[in-house]
Enzyme design. Structure first.
Site, PDB file in Angstrom:
ATOM      1  CD  GLN A  78      -3.016   1.050   2.171  1.00  0.00           C
ATOM      2  OE1 GLN A  78      -3.175   0.054   2.869  1.00  0.00           O
ATOM      3  NE2 GLN A  78      -3.778   2.118   2.289  1.00  0.00           N
ATOM      4  CG  PHE A  79       1.353   3.790  -3.613  1.00  0.00           C
ATOM      5  CD1 PHE A  79       1.289   5.174  -3.765  1.00  0.00           C
ATOM      6  CD2 PHE A  79       0.409   3.002  -4.245  1.00  0.00           C
ATOM      7  CE1 PHE A  79       0.293   5.752  -4.527  1.00  0.00           C
ATOM      8  CE2 PHE A  79      -0.591   3.570  -5.004  1.00  0.00           C
ATOM      9  CZ  PHE A  79      -0.653   4.952  -5.150  1.00  0.00           C
ATOM     10  CB  THR A  80      -2.033   5.327  -0.147  1.00  0.00           C
ATOM     11  OG1 THR A  80      -2.537   4.169   0.521  1.00  0.00           O
ATOM     12  CG2 THR A  80      -2.417   5.294  -1.617  1.00  0.00           C
TER      13      THR A  80
END
Length: 150
Positions: A78-80
Site C-alpha cells: 500500500q504505497f498510500t
C-alpha cells in the site's frame, strides 16, 4: 517501511473479483515502502511483527505473538501509507518508492516473514487494484515505521 497491522479473525483480498489471499486468525499487514528502505528495515520490521505480543493468552491478556498462536499473515502492499497531505487537498506520494524497487522490497519482506513463521504467508498482488475484507479482532490496529522505532 511503514506498516499498519490489524489483528483479525479473518481477512481476504480480491483482485478482479477473485480471492488471491485469505487467512483466518492472524494479522493483516498493509506495507508501504520508500526509496531509503533497506535490508535492515526488512529484518527489524519482520522480527518486530512476528514477536509483537498482541494476541490474548488464556487469561485474556495480550501476551502472545503470531508465532505463539501459530496464526497466519496476509500481506498487502500500500504505497498510500507514504501520502503527504501537507500542501493542498491532493495527497503527494513523492516519498513512496518507485514500483520496481518497492516490489523487490515487498518480495523480500514476504520472504523474511515466511522464514520467521516457518510457513508461507498470503499476499495481495503488488500494484493491483485490490479489495480487502477483514474482521478486526478487538479492534487492534498498530502502526509501525522502521525509521521511527518507538
Amino acid at each position: 517501511m511503514r506498516v499498519v497491522i490489524q489483528r483479525v479473525l479473518e481477512s481476504s483480498v480480491k483482485v478482479d473479483d477473485q480471492i488471491v489471499g485469505q487467512i483466518d486468525q492472524g494479522l493483516l499487514i498493509l506495507v508501504g515502502i520508500e526509496e531509503t528502505d533497506n535490508q535492515e528495515d526488512v529484518d527489524w520490521l519482520a522480527n518486530k511483527i512476528c514477536n509483537l505480543r498482541i494476541f490474548n493468552d488464556k487469561s485474556g491478556i495480550m501476551n502472545q505473538s503470531i508465532l505463539d498462536i501459530q496464526g497466519d499473515i496476509l500481506l498487502v502492499s500500500q504505497f498510500t501509507l507514504y501520502a503527504s497531505t501537507k500542501k493542498g487537498n491532493r495527497p503527494s506520494y513523492i516519498r513512496a518508492a518507485k514500483p520496481e524497487f518497492a516490489n523487490d522490497m515487498y518480495k523480500n519482506f514476504e520472504n523474511k516473514l515466511c522464514l520467521l513463521l516457518s510457513k508461507p504467508i498470503q499476499t495481495g498482488i503488488f500494484g493491483a487494484d485490490m479489495k480487502i475484507s477483514l474482521i478486526n479482532y478487538g479492534p487492534v490496529t498498530i502502526l509501525i515505521d522502521s525509521k521511527n522505532r518507538e
